[in-house]
Design an enzyme around this catalytic site. Structure first.
Site, PDB file in Angstrom:
ATOM      1  N   TYR A   1       3.756   9.731   1.109  1.00 35.59           N
ATOM      2  CA  TYR A   1       4.384   8.725   0.237  1.00 35.59           C
ATOM      3  C   TYR A   1       4.192   9.097  -1.229  1.00 35.59           C
ATOM      4  O   TYR A   1       5.152   9.180  -1.995  1.00 35.59           O
ATOM      5  CB  TYR A   1       3.802   7.325   0.510  1.00 35.59           C
ATOM      6  CG  TYR A   1       4.069   6.335  -0.614  1.00 35.59           C
ATOM      7  CD1 TYR A   1       5.354   5.878  -0.878  1.00 35.59           C
ATOM      8  CD2 TYR A   1       3.019   5.869  -1.432  1.00 35.59           C
ATOM      9  CE1 TYR A   1       5.604   4.986  -1.926  1.00 35.59           C
ATOM     10  CE2 TYR A   1       3.256   4.989  -2.468  1.00 35.59           C
ATOM     11  CZ  TYR A   1       4.546   4.545  -2.714  1.00 35.59           C
ATOM     12  OH  TYR A   1       4.791   3.672  -3.752  1.00 35.59           O
TER      13      TYR A   1
ATOM     14  N   THR B   1       4.301   4.642  -9.128  1.00 37.13           N
ATOM     15  CA  THR B   1       3.035   4.125  -8.627  1.00 37.13           C
ATOM     16  C   THR B   1       1.850   4.903  -9.186  1.00 37.13           C
ATOM     17  O   THR B   1       1.989   6.090  -9.528  1.00 37.13           O
ATOM     18  CB  THR B   1       3.032   4.229  -7.085  1.00 37.13           C
ATOM     19  OG1 THR B   1       1.720   3.972  -6.601  1.00 37.13           O
ATOM     20  CG2 THR B   1       3.431   5.622  -6.598  1.00 37.13           C
ATOM     21  N   ASP B   2       0.683   4.262  -9.209  1.00 32.04           N
ATOM     22  CA  ASP B   2      -0.526   4.977  -9.649  1.00 32.04           C
ATOM     23  C   ASP B   2      -0.985   5.995  -8.594  1.00 32.04           C
ATOM     24  O   ASP B   2      -1.828   6.848  -8.877  1.00 32.04           O
ATOM     25  CB  ASP B   2      -1.657   3.995  -9.988  1.00 32.04           C
ATOM     26  CG  ASP B   2      -2.095   3.123  -8.823  1.00 32.04           C
ATOM     27  OD1 ASP B   2      -1.514   3.215  -7.724  1.00 32.04           O
ATOM     28  OD2 ASP B   2      -3.047   2.327  -9.012  1.00 32.04           O
ATOM     29  N   GLU B   3      -0.419   5.901  -7.376  1.00 29.70           N
ATOM     30  CA  GLU B   3      -0.865   6.824  -6.315  1.00 29.70           C
ATOM     31  C   GLU B   3      -0.506   8.282  -6.599  1.00 29.70           C
ATOM     32  O   GLU B   3      -1.075   9.187  -5.989  1.00 29.70           O
ATOM     33  CB  GLU B   3      -0.262   6.413  -4.962  1.00 29.70           C
ATOM     34  CG  GLU B   3      -0.719   5.060  -4.513  1.00 29.70           C
ATOM     35  CD  GLU B   3      -0.555   4.843  -3.004  1.00 29.70           C
ATOM     36  OE1 GLU B   3      -0.478   3.686  -2.618  1.00 29.70           O
ATOM     37  OE2 GLU B   3      -0.520   5.810  -2.249  1.00 29.70           O
TER      38      GLU B   3
ATOM     39  N   LYS C   1       6.835  10.158  -4.226  1.00 31.24           N
ATOM     40  CA  LYS C   1       6.982   9.439  -5.502  1.00 31.24           C
ATOM     41  C   LYS C   1       6.724  10.399  -6.671  1.00 31.24           C
ATOM     42  O   LYS C   1       7.410  10.337  -7.694  1.00 31.24           O
ATOM     43  CB  LYS C   1       6.019   8.243  -5.572  1.00 31.24           C
ATOM     44  CG  LYS C   1       6.354   7.076  -4.656  1.00 31.24           C
ATOM     45  CD  LYS C   1       7.679   6.395  -4.970  1.00 31.24           C
ATOM     46  CE  LYS C   1       7.678   5.602  -6.239  1.00 31.24           C
ATOM     47  NZ  LYS C   1       8.952   4.824  -6.402  1.00 31.24           N
TER      48      LYS C   1
HETATM   49  P1  NAD Z   1       9.480  -2.546  -0.534  1.00 32.32           P
HETATM   50  O1  NAD Z   1       9.268  -1.593   0.579  1.00 32.32           O
HETATM   51  O2  NAD Z   1       9.049  -3.956  -0.374  1.00 32.32           O
HETATM   52  O3  NAD Z   1      11.017  -2.584  -0.936  1.00 32.32           O
HETATM   53  C1  NAD Z   1      11.793  -1.419  -1.026  1.00 32.32           C
HETATM   54  C2  NAD Z   1      13.260  -1.833  -1.066  1.00 32.32           C
HETATM   55  O4  NAD Z   1      14.050  -0.633  -1.168  1.00 32.32           O
HETATM   56  C3  NAD Z   1      13.713  -2.562   0.211  1.00 32.32           C
HETATM   57  O5  NAD Z   1      14.495  -3.685  -0.127  1.00 32.32           O
HETATM   58  C4  NAD Z   1      14.556  -1.520   0.946  1.00 32.32           C
HETATM   59  O6  NAD Z   1      15.581  -2.076   1.739  1.00 32.32           O
HETATM   60  C5  NAD Z   1      15.114  -0.701  -0.219  1.00 32.32           C
HETATM   61  N1  NAD Z   1      15.466   0.667   0.186  1.00 32.32           N
HETATM   62  C6  NAD Z   1      14.690   1.536   0.891  1.00 32.32           C
HETATM   63  N2  NAD Z   1      15.364   2.681   1.113  1.00 32.32           N
HETATM   64  C7  NAD Z   1      16.575   2.548   0.507  1.00 32.32           C
HETATM   65  C8  NAD Z   1      17.703   3.401   0.374  1.00 32.32           C
HETATM   66  N3  NAD Z   1      17.721   4.619   0.921  1.00 32.32           N
HETATM   67  N4  NAD Z   1      18.768   2.955  -0.337  1.00 32.32           N
HETATM   68  C9  NAD Z   1      18.764   1.715  -0.888  1.00 32.32           C
HETATM   69  N5  NAD Z   1      17.728   0.861  -0.757  1.00 32.32           N
HETATM   70  C10 NAD Z   1      16.645   1.265  -0.083  1.00 32.32           C
HETATM   71  O7  NAD Z   1       8.784  -1.863  -1.806  1.00 32.32           O
HETATM   72  P2  NAD Z   1       7.986  -2.541  -3.006  1.00 32.32           P
HETATM   73  O8  NAD Z   1       6.585  -2.693  -2.616  1.00 32.32           O
HETATM   74  O9  NAD Z   1       8.762  -3.693  -3.514  1.00 32.32           O
HETATM   75  O10 NAD Z   1       8.064  -1.345  -4.064  1.00 32.32           O
HETATM   76  C11 NAD Z   1       9.174  -1.231  -4.943  1.00 32.32           C
HETATM   77  C12 NAD Z   1       8.978  -0.008  -5.829  1.00 32.32           C
HETATM   78  O11 NAD Z   1       7.775  -0.138  -6.568  1.00 32.32           O
HETATM   79  C13 NAD Z   1       8.833   1.296  -5.038  1.00 32.32           C
HETATM   80  O12 NAD Z   1       9.487   2.310  -5.767  1.00 32.32           O
HETATM   81  C14 NAD Z   1       7.342   1.552  -4.998  1.00 32.32           C
HETATM   82  O13 NAD Z   1       7.051   2.919  -4.901  1.00 32.32           O
HETATM   83  C15 NAD Z   1       6.918   0.969  -6.332  1.00 32.32           C
HETATM   84  N6  NAD Z   1       5.534   0.450  -6.393  1.00 32.32           N
HETATM   85  C16 NAD Z   1       5.073  -0.441  -5.451  1.00 32.32           C
HETATM   86  C17 NAD Z   1       3.792  -0.957  -5.578  1.00 32.32           C
HETATM   87  C18 NAD Z   1       3.245  -1.962  -4.584  1.00 32.32           C
HETATM   88  O14 NAD Z   1       2.059  -2.299  -4.660  1.00 32.32           O
HETATM   89  N7  NAD Z   1       4.033  -2.488  -3.661  1.00 32.32           N
HETATM   90  C19 NAD Z   1       2.979  -0.567  -6.644  1.00 32.32           C
HETATM   91  C20 NAD Z   1       3.487   0.360  -7.569  1.00 32.32           C
HETATM   92  C21 NAD Z   1       4.773   0.842  -7.437  1.00 32.32           C
HETATM   93  O1  DAU Z   2      -1.272   1.706  -5.697  1.00 30.17           O
HETATM   94  C1  DAU Z   2       0.074   1.342  -5.574  1.00 30.17           C
HETATM   95  C2  DAU Z   2       0.485   1.426  -4.120  1.00 30.17           C
HETATM   96  O2  DAU Z   2      -0.142   0.336  -3.446  1.00 30.17           O
HETATM   97  C3  DAU Z   2       1.995   1.401  -3.922  1.00 30.17           C
HETATM   98  O3  DAU Z   2       2.551   2.531  -4.503  1.00 30.17           O
HETATM   99  C4  DAU Z   2       2.349   1.347  -2.438  1.00 30.17           C
HETATM  100  O4  DAU Z   2       3.742   1.210  -2.279  1.00 30.17           O
HETATM  101  C5  DAU Z   2       1.645   0.161  -1.811  1.00 30.17           C
HETATM  102  O5  DAU Z   2       1.892   0.143  -0.424  1.00 30.17           O
HETATM  103  C6  DAU Z   2       0.133   0.221  -2.071  1.00 30.17           C
HETATM  104  O6  DAU Z   2      -0.479   1.309  -1.346  1.00 30.17           O
HETATM  105  P1  DAU Z   2      -1.860   1.127  -0.547  1.00 30.17           P
HETATM  106  O7  DAU Z   2      -1.913   2.140   0.523  1.00 30.17           O
HETATM  107  O8  DAU Z   2      -3.001   1.035  -1.485  1.00 30.17           O
HETATM  108  O9  DAU Z   2      -1.618  -0.368   0.056  1.00 30.17           O
HETATM  109  P2  DAU Z   2      -1.917  -1.000   1.512  1.00 30.17           P
HETATM  110  O10 DAU Z   2      -1.682  -2.461   1.394  1.00 30.17           O
HETATM  111  O11 DAU Z   2      -1.249  -0.261   2.595  1.00 30.17           O
HETATM  112  O12 DAU Z   2      -3.503  -0.771   1.685  1.00 30.17           O
HETATM  113  C7  DAU Z   2      -4.432  -1.290   0.747  1.00 30.17           C
HETATM  114  C8  DAU Z   2      -5.822  -0.840   1.198  1.00 30.17           C
HETATM  115  O13 DAU Z   2      -6.152  -1.497   2.425  1.00 30.17           O
HETATM  116  C9  DAU Z   2      -5.918   0.642   1.476  1.00 30.17           C
HETATM  117  O14 DAU Z   2      -7.188   1.126   1.075  1.00 30.17           O
HETATM  118  C10 DAU Z   2      -5.797   0.740   2.999  1.00 30.17           C
HETATM  119  C11 DAU Z   2      -6.419  -0.557   3.465  1.00 30.17           C
HETATM  120  N1  DAU Z   2      -5.853  -1.108   4.722  1.00 30.17           N
HETATM  121  C12 DAU Z   2      -4.503  -1.283   4.791  1.00 30.17           C
HETATM  122  C13 DAU Z   2      -3.930  -1.769   5.947  1.00 30.17           C
HETATM  123  C14 DAU Z   2      -2.421  -1.957   6.046  1.00 30.17           C
HETATM  124  C15 DAU Z   2      -6.683  -1.454   5.782  1.00 30.17           C
HETATM  125  O15 DAU Z   2      -7.927  -1.326   5.699  1.00 30.17           O
HETATM  126  N2  DAU Z   2      -6.113  -1.941   6.922  1.00 30.17           N
HETATM  127  C16 DAU Z   2      -4.768  -2.108   7.056  1.00 30.17           C
HETATM  128  O16 DAU Z   2      -4.308  -2.540   8.147  1.00 30.17           O
END
Ligand code: NAD
Ligand code: DAU
Length: 352
Positions: free
Chosen positions: A160, A135-137, A164
């Site tokens: 988190y 992730t970019d985080e 990562k």
């Molecule tokens: P998600 O939470 O929707 O899915 C995570 C999946 O991993 C789920 O199916 C869960 O059951 C599985 N999992 C969790 N713990 C596990 C374990 N111990 N063993 C096996 N499986 C397990 O997550 P996502 O948003 O699809 O993100 C997927 C990947 O991409 C993550 O590594 C996350 O850090 C990365 N990522 C997410 C975003 C985003 O915006 N969602 C952006 C950049 C990177």
């Molecule tokens: O940047 C990549 C990341 O983006 C991934 O690595 C993470 O897995 C993914 O969850 C996401 O992280 P964020 O924290 O940016 O996403 P989230 O949807 O939780 O929040 C987006 C923005 O909205 C953030 O600034 C917090 C704000 N927010 C979020 C929630 C859930 C609110 O204002 N209210 C809310 O209830």
């Protein structure tokens, strides 16, 4: 096991991004045997894959990457040819409430997979890739200007992102120390179908639908760079097949939105799709206590993957977000199934 196809392990394939990656690979590569390993935590949902479950090149294995013996036996059985690792605890707010599962899954789980890959591939002369999705985080928070790039120093701010970042460091250490062939990509915020409604966009779509308050953290001034999930899945396909071993790729949409502007856009689209009076959904906006340690801005420069691999986002945001709203409005069973039961407890605890 007698192998007739290349065995590819995709972890976390029942989650949001993972399910789009699994679908793309199962449909595009009949010559692979895709093993989707997922623990099915609250975020994992096999309904996400109901359209490809019966394909002959697909197999689901329920299991926990934190179990070292289990992972070692799994690799021994399948002799995987490659790994795309997405399984993770992924929600920042949950990591603030309880960091420990993030350390377990994101760091120890990743180290277990790395160790099993080293053991399995150490005597092989074939090309095996361990591709870690990050992730970019991990780069922390930006002020108004500038972008994260592949060389930005790590500066994670939440449990988190620290977990990562830890996993990314272990991936690079396993290449440096044991010669494992690794690739990492760091992506910005994804949106689209099948995202668990704890994240901003699906949570707010569900709340607007149900005329519930929209809890905007702080003043809604934080900025995120949004990318449609299928564009991320396409990037993962390209990087896995054409990326250079040992390299990092930044993936993002060059699509920055201030949270409050994004929420107002969602409200406008929902008013129109639900035939509500213009402006009525925006009345649900409620400013609540800010997220602890809330990163101000993420923005990623994805020019490397564009220049080297020819990747570009395919959708304009306004088109992608409308498509996304329609998906959640049409897939009412999916939304109801994931928001019943334990989700209600999470919601009460997080939002009161
Ligand atoms: P998600 O939470 O929707 O899915 C995570 C999946 O991993 C789920 O199916 C869960 O059951 C599985 N999992 C969790 N713990 C596990 C374990 N111990 N063993 C096996 N499986 C397990 O997550 P996502 O948003 O699809 O993100 C997927 C990947 O991409 C993550 O590594 C996350 O850090 C990365 N990522 C997410 C975003 C985003 O915006 N969602 C952006 C950049 C990177
Ligand atoms: O940047 C990549 C990341 O983006 C991934 O690595 C993470 O897995 C993914 O969850 C996401 O992280 P964020 O924290 O940016 O996403 P989230 O949807 O939780 O929040 C987006 C923005 O909205 C953030 O600034 C917090 C704000 N927010 C979020 C929630 C859930 C609110 O204002 N209210 C809310 O209830």
């Amino acid at each position: 096991m007698v192998k007739t196809k290349k065995n590819l392990l995709i972890t976390g394939g029942a989650g949001f991004i993972g399910s789009h990656v699994v679908r793309l690979f199962v449909n595009k590569y009949p010559e692979y045997h895709i093993v989707n390993l997922d623990k099915l935590t609250y975020a994992g949902n096999l309904e996400n894959l109901s359209d490809i479950t019966f394909k002959s090149n697909y197999e689901f294995v329920k299991g926990d990457i934190v179990g070292r013996k289990f992972i070692s036996e799994l690799f021994g059985h399948y002799r995987f040819d490659g790994v795309i690792h997405l399984a993770a605890e992924s929600h920042v707010d949950r990591s603030i409430k309880n960091p420990l599962p993030f350390i377990d899954t994101n760091i120890i789980g990743t180290a277990n997979l790395l160790g099993a890959a080293v053991d399995t591939w150490q005597k092989s002369t074939d090309k095996h890739i361990f591709y870690h999705i990050s992730t970019d985080e991990v780069y922390g928070s930006l002020d108004e200007g500038g972008f994260f790039t592949e060389t930005t120093p790590y500066d994670p701010q939440s449990p988190y992102s620290a977990s990562k970042a830890g996993s990314d460091h272990f991936v690079r250490a396993y290449q440096n120390t044991y010669g494992l062939s690794v690739i990492i990509s760091n992506c910005s915020n994804n949106y689209g179908p099948n995202q668990f409604p704890e994240k901003l966009i699906p949570l707010f779509i569900n709340n607007i639908k149900n005329e519930k308050p929209l809890p905007v953290y702080g003043k809604g001034e934080n900025i995120r760079d949004w990318l449609y999930v299928e564009d991320h899945a396409r990037a993962i396909d390209l990087v896995y097949h054409q990326g250079n071993v040992g390299e990092t790729y930044s993936i993002g949409g060059f699509n920055e939105w201030k949270n409050l502007d994004l929420v107002k856009l969602l409200c406008k689209i929902m008013d129109s799709q639900l035939d509500r009076k213009p402006g009525s959904s925006a009345e649900l906006i409620t400013f609540v206590t800010d997220r602890a340690g809330h990163d101000l801005r993420y923005a990623i420069d994805s020019s490397k993957i564009t220049q080297l691999l020819g990747w570009n986002p395919s959708l304009q945001f306004e088109q992608g977000i409308e498509q996304t709203v329609n998906w959640y409005l049409q897939n009412t069973d999916w939304l109801e199934n994931v928001t019943s039961g334990t989700y209600q407890n999470y919601y009460k605890e997080q939002y009161g």
